[in-house]
Design a protein around this motif. Structure first.
Motif, PDB file in Angstrom:
ATOM      1  N   SER A  95       0.856  -1.178   0.000  1.00 16.59           N
ATOM      2  CA  SER A  95       0.000   0.000   0.000  1.00 16.59           C
ATOM      3  C   SER A  95       0.899   1.238   0.000  1.00 16.59           C
ATOM      4  O   SER A  95       1.800   1.359   0.830  1.00 16.59           O
ATOM      5  CB  SER A  95      -0.897  -0.004   1.233  1.00 16.59           C
ATOM      6  OG  SER A  95      -1.470   1.259   1.426  1.00 16.59           O
ATOM      7  N   ILE A  96       0.654   2.136  -0.920  1.00 15.30           N
ATOM      8  CA  ILE A  96       1.475   3.355  -0.999  1.00 15.30           C
ATOM      9  C   ILE A  96       1.284   4.192   0.261  1.00 15.30           C
ATOM     10  O   ILE A  96       2.230   4.794   0.765  1.00 15.30           O
ATOM     11  CB  ILE A  96       1.111   4.156  -2.268  1.00 15.30           C
ATOM     12  CG1 ILE A  96       1.537   3.349  -3.498  1.00 15.30           C
ATOM     13  CG2 ILE A  96       1.789   5.517  -2.265  1.00 15.30           C
ATOM     14  CD1 ILE A  96       1.113   3.962  -4.815  1.00 15.30           C
ATOM     15  N   GLN A  97       0.079   4.188   0.799  1.00 15.05           N
ATOM     16  CA  GLN A  97      -0.193   4.939   2.020  1.00 15.05           C
ATOM     17  C   GLN A  97       0.619   4.382   3.191  1.00 15.05           C
ATOM     18  O   GLN A  97       1.209   5.132   3.971  1.00 15.05           O
ATOM     19  CB  GLN A  97      -1.687   4.862   2.331  1.00 15.05           C
ATOM     20  CG  GLN A  97      -2.258   6.102   2.894  1.00 15.05           C
ATOM     21  CD  GLN A  97      -3.778   5.992   2.986  1.00 15.05           C
ATOM     22  OE1 GLN A  97      -4.356   4.911   2.874  1.00 15.05           O
ATOM     23  NE2 GLN A  97      -4.422   7.115   3.192  1.00 15.05           N
ATOM     24  N   THR A  98       0.647   3.072   3.316  1.00 18.27           N
ATOM     25  CA  THR A  98       1.424   2.443   4.389  1.00 18.27           C
ATOM     26  C   THR A  98       2.906   2.727   4.212  1.00 18.27           C
ATOM     27  O   THR A  98       3.620   3.026   5.180  1.00 18.27           O
ATOM     28  CB  THR A  98       1.181   0.915   4.405  1.00 18.27           C
ATOM     29  OG1 THR A  98      -0.215   0.680   4.541  1.00 18.27           O
ATOM     30  CG2 THR A  98       1.927   0.251   5.534  1.00 18.27           C
ATOM     31  N   MET A  99       3.392   2.638   2.989  1.00 20.19           N
ATOM     32  CA  MET A  99       4.805   2.895   2.719  1.00 20.19           C
ATOM     33  C   MET A  99       5.158   4.343   3.048  1.00 20.19           C
ATOM     34  O   MET A  99       6.187   4.614   3.662  1.00 20.19           O
ATOM     35  CB  MET A  99       5.117   2.576   1.260  1.00 20.19           C
ATOM     36  CG  MET A  99       6.586   2.631   0.937  1.00 20.19           C
ATOM     37  SD  MET A  99       7.586   1.449   1.857  1.00 20.19           S
ATOM     38  CE  MET A  99       7.026  -0.075   1.136  1.00 20.19           C
ATOM     39  N   ALA A 100       4.312   5.279   2.640  1.00 25.15           N
ATOM     40  CA  ALA A 100       4.559   6.694   2.933  1.00 25.15           C
ATOM     41  C   ALA A 100       4.570   6.927   4.443  1.00 25.15           C
ATOM     42  O   ALA A 100       5.401   7.690   4.965  1.00 25.15           O
ATOM     43  CB  ALA A 100       3.509   7.568   2.260  1.00 25.15           C
ATOM     44  N   HIS A 101       3.675   6.248   5.162  1.00 25.37           N
ATOM     45  CA  HIS A 101       3.627   6.376   6.618  1.00 25.37           C
ATOM     46  C   HIS A 101       4.916   5.845   7.251  1.00 25.37           C
ATOM     47  O   HIS A 101       5.489   6.479   8.151  1.00 25.37           O
ATOM     48  CB  HIS A 101       2.408   5.633   7.168  1.00 25.37           C
ATOM     49  CG  HIS A 101       2.332   5.663   8.660  1.00 25.37           C
ATOM     50  ND1 HIS A 101       2.833   4.655   9.451  1.00 25.37           N
ATOM     51  CD2 HIS A 101       1.829   6.598   9.512  1.00 25.37           C
ATOM     52  CE1 HIS A 101       2.647   4.960  10.720  1.00 25.37           C
ATOM     53  NE2 HIS A 101       2.028   6.131  10.779  1.00 25.37           N
ATOM     54  N   ASP A 102       5.379   4.684   6.808  1.00 26.12           N
ATOM     55  CA  ASP A 102       6.598   4.102   7.385  1.00 26.12           C
ATOM     56  C   ASP A 102       7.834   4.947   7.067  1.00 26.12           C
ATOM     57  O   ASP A 102       8.713   5.111   7.907  1.00 26.12           O
ATOM     58  CB  ASP A 102       6.789   2.668   6.883  1.00 26.12           C
ATOM     59  CG  ASP A 102       5.813   1.697   7.523  1.00 26.12           C
ATOM     60  OD1 ASP A 102       5.119   2.091   8.484  1.00 26.12           O
ATOM     61  OD2 ASP A 102       5.758   0.536   7.069  1.00 26.12           O
ATOM     62  N   ILE A 103       7.880   5.517   5.877  1.00 22.56           N
ATOM     63  CA  ILE A 103       9.008   6.388   5.527  1.00 22.56           C
ATOM     64  C   ILE A 103       8.943   7.676   6.348  1.00 22.56           C
ATOM     65  O   ILE A 103       9.967   8.220   6.759  1.00 22.56           O
ATOM     66  CB  ILE A 103       9.042   6.657   4.010  1.00 22.56           C
ATOM     67  CG1 ILE A 103       9.393   5.353   3.288  1.00 22.56           C
ATOM     68  CG2 ILE A 103      10.053   7.740   3.667  1.00 22.56           C
ATOM     69  CD1 ILE A 103       9.320   5.417   1.790  1.00 22.56           C
ATOM     70  N   LYS A 104       7.722   8.145   6.621  1.00 16.59           N
ATOM     71  CA  LYS A 104       7.562   9.315   7.492  1.00 16.59           C
ATOM     72  C   LYS A 104       8.098   8.997   8.891  1.00 16.59           C
ATOM     73  O   LYS A 104       8.758   9.824   9.520  1.00 16.59           O
ATOM     74  CB  LYS A 104       6.096   9.730   7.558  1.00 16.59           C
ATOM     75  CG  LYS A 104       5.855  10.953   8.401  1.00 16.59           C
ATOM     76  CD  LYS A 104       4.395  11.337   8.431  1.00 16.59           C
ATOM     77  CE  LYS A 104       4.190  12.532   9.340  1.00 16.59           C
ATOM     78  NZ  LYS A 104       2.775  12.851   9.507  1.00 16.59           N
ATOM     79  N   LEU A 105       7.822   7.783   9.375  1.00 20.15           N
ATOM     80  CA  LEU A 105       8.372   7.375  10.678  1.00 20.15           C
ATOM     81  C   LEU A 105       9.895   7.339  10.654  1.00 20.15           C
ATOM     82  O   LEU A 105      10.550   7.711  11.641  1.00 20.15           O
ATOM     83  CB  LEU A 105       7.821   6.001  11.079  1.00 20.15           C
ATOM     84  CG  LEU A 105       6.347   5.946  11.477  1.00 20.15           C
ATOM     85  CD1 LEU A 105       5.933   4.500  11.765  1.00 20.15           C
ATOM     86  CD2 LEU A 105       6.084   6.836  12.675  1.00 20.15           C
ATOM     87  N   LEU A 106      10.475   6.889   9.533  1.00 22.52           N
ATOM     88  CA  LEU A 106      11.940   6.919   9.396  1.00 22.52           C
ATOM     89  C   LEU A 106      12.460   8.347   9.510  1.00 22.52           C
ATOM     90  O   LEU A 106      13.466   8.600  10.192  1.00 22.52           O
ATOM     91  CB  LEU A 106      12.365   6.332   8.046  1.00 22.52           C
ATOM     92  CG  LEU A 106      12.621   4.850   7.945  1.00 22.52           C
ATOM     93  CD1 LEU A 106      12.972   4.468   6.516  1.00 22.52           C
ATOM     94  CD2 LEU A 106      13.702   4.390   8.887  1.00 22.52           C
ATOM     95  N   ASN A 107      11.785   9.286   8.831  1.00 21.06           N
ATOM     96  CA  ASN A 107      12.188  10.696   8.904  1.00 21.06           C
ATOM     97  C   ASN A 107      12.065  11.251  10.317  1.00 21.06           C
ATOM     98  O   ASN A 107      12.942  11.984  10.785  1.00 21.06           O
ATOM     99  CB  ASN A 107      11.354  11.539   7.941  1.00 21.06           C
ATOM    100  CG  ASN A 107      11.945  11.580   6.562  1.00 21.06           C
ATOM    101  OD1 ASN A 107      13.156  11.641   6.401  1.00 21.06           O
ATOM    102  ND2 ASN A 107      11.097  11.544   5.560  1.00 21.06           N
ATOM    103  N   GLU A 108      10.971  10.915  10.991  1.00 20.52           N
ATOM    104  CA  GLU A 108      10.782  11.402  12.367  1.00 20.52           C
ATOM    105  C   GLU A 108      11.842  10.830  13.296  1.00 20.52           C
ATOM    106  O   GLU A 108      12.359  11.541  14.168  1.00 20.52           O
ATOM    107  CB  GLU A 108       9.381  11.037  12.854  1.00 20.52           C
ATOM    108  CG  GLU A 108       8.284  11.837  12.195  1.00 20.52           C
ATOM    109  CD  GLU A 108       6.894  11.365  12.573  1.00 20.52           C
ATOM    110  OE1 GLU A 108       6.766  10.368  13.320  1.00 20.52           O
ATOM    111  OE2 GLU A 108       5.927  11.994  12.108  1.00 20.52           O
ATOM    112  N   ASN A 109      12.163   9.552  13.110  1.00 23.01           N
ATOM    113  CA  ASN A 109      13.197   8.948  13.944  1.00 23.01           C
ATOM    114  C   ASN A 109      14.559   9.571  13.649  1.00 23.01           C
ATOM    115  O   ASN A 109      15.361   9.784  14.559  1.00 23.01           O
ATOM    116  CB  ASN A 109      13.227   7.434  13.728  1.00 23.01           C
ATOM    117  CG  ASN A 109      13.836   6.711  14.895  1.00 23.01           C
ATOM    118  OD1 ASN A 109      14.163   7.311  15.907  1.00 23.01           O
ATOM    119  ND2 ASN A 109      13.995   5.422  14.757  1.00 23.01           N
ATOM    120  N   LEU A 110      14.827   9.885  12.381  1.00 21.38           N
ATOM    121  CA  LEU A 110      16.081  10.555  12.037  1.00 21.38           C
ATOM    122  C   LEU A 110      16.143  11.937  12.674  1.00 21.38           C
ATOM    123  O   LEU A 110      17.194  12.354  13.170  1.00 21.38           O
ATOM    124  CB  LEU A 110      16.240  10.652  10.521  1.00 21.38           C
ATOM    125  CG  LEU A 110      17.506  11.368  10.044  1.00 21.38           C
ATOM    126  CD1 LEU A 110      18.754  10.628  10.524  1.00 21.38           C
ATOM    127  CD2 LEU A 110      17.511  11.511   8.542  1.00 21.38           C
TER     128      LEU A 110
END
Length: 182
Positions: A95-110
Motif C-alpha cells: 500500500s502506498i499509504q502504508t509505505m509513505a507512513h513508514d518512511i515518514k516514521l523513518l524521517n521522524e526517527n532521524l
C-alpha cells in the motif's frame, strides 16, 4: 571474564608480596619506624586526589558511554523499521499509504537522532547522508503507481528498491560506526 580478573588480582598480590620480601631483605634500602607529619599529609592528599580523579573520570566515561548507547539504540530502531519496509518490498506489492507512513516514521526517527546528537557529546557526527538516502528511498518506493492506492514492483523497480534500501541501511551502520569512534 570474572575468572581472568581473579587470576590477575591474585597474580598482582603475589608479585607485590615478592617485591616486598625482596625490598625488606635488600640492604641498600633503610626504613624508618616513624613517619613525619609532612609525609603523612602528602600521602593523604595523594590518596584523596587519586581516588577523586578515578571516580570523576569514571563518571565522565560512563556518561559518554550511556549517551552513545542511547544514540545507537535509536539508530537500531530505525534499522528495524527499515527491515519492516524491506518485508513490503520483498512481497513486491504494498500500500502506498502504508509505505509513505513508514518512511515518514523513518524521517521522524532521524529527526530525533539528530536532536539527540546535538544534545550529546557526539556533535561531530553527521546524519545528513541518511536524510539524503531516505529521500532517494522514498522517491524509489512512492514513485510507483498502481490500482487502488496499491503498488506492484516490476523486476527493475524491485532491484532499485532493494539497492536503495541496502544503501540506506549502510548509511545507518556508518552512523553507528561514527558514534563509536567518538
Amino acid at each position: 571474564m570474572k575468572l581472568s580478573n581473579t587470576f590477575l588480582f591474585v597474580g598482582l598480590v603475589a608479585l607485590g608480596a615478592i617485591i616486598g620480601v625482596f625490598l625488606c631483605n635488600y640492604t641498600y634500602f633503610t626504613f624508618e619506624k616513624e613517619i613525619s607529619y609532612f609525609d603523612l599529609f602528602s600521602l593523604s592528599i595523594t590518596t584523596v586526589l587519586g581516588i577523586y580523579i578515578t571516580v570523576r573520570l569514571g563518571r565522565i566515561f560512563n556518561k559518554e558511554n550511556s549517551e552513545k548507547q542511547l544514540l545507537i539504540g535509536e539508530v537500531r530502531e530505525s534499522i528495524k523499521l527499515l527491515d519492516g519496509i524491506n518485508n513490503y518490498i520483498d512481497a513486491r506489492t504494498y500500500s502506498i499509504q502504508t509505505m509513505a507512513h513508514d518512511i515518514k516514521l523513518l524521517n521522524e526517527n532521524l529527526h530525533l537522532i539528530e536532536n539527540l546528537i546535538m544534545a550529546s557529546h557526539c556533535k561531530l557526527v553527521d546524519a545528513q547522508p541518511i536524510r539524503t538516502s531516505i529521500r532517494l528511498f522514498r522517491r524509489t518506493l512512492t514513485g510507483v503507481r498502481g490500482a487502488n492506492n496499491s503498488a506492484t514492483l516490476s523486476g527493475v523497480q524491485y532491484t532499485s528498491a532493494k539497492r536503495s534500501s541496502a544503501a540506506l541501511k549502510q548509511k545507518y551502520f556508518e552512523l553507528i560506526f561514527d558514534i563509536n569512534k567518538i
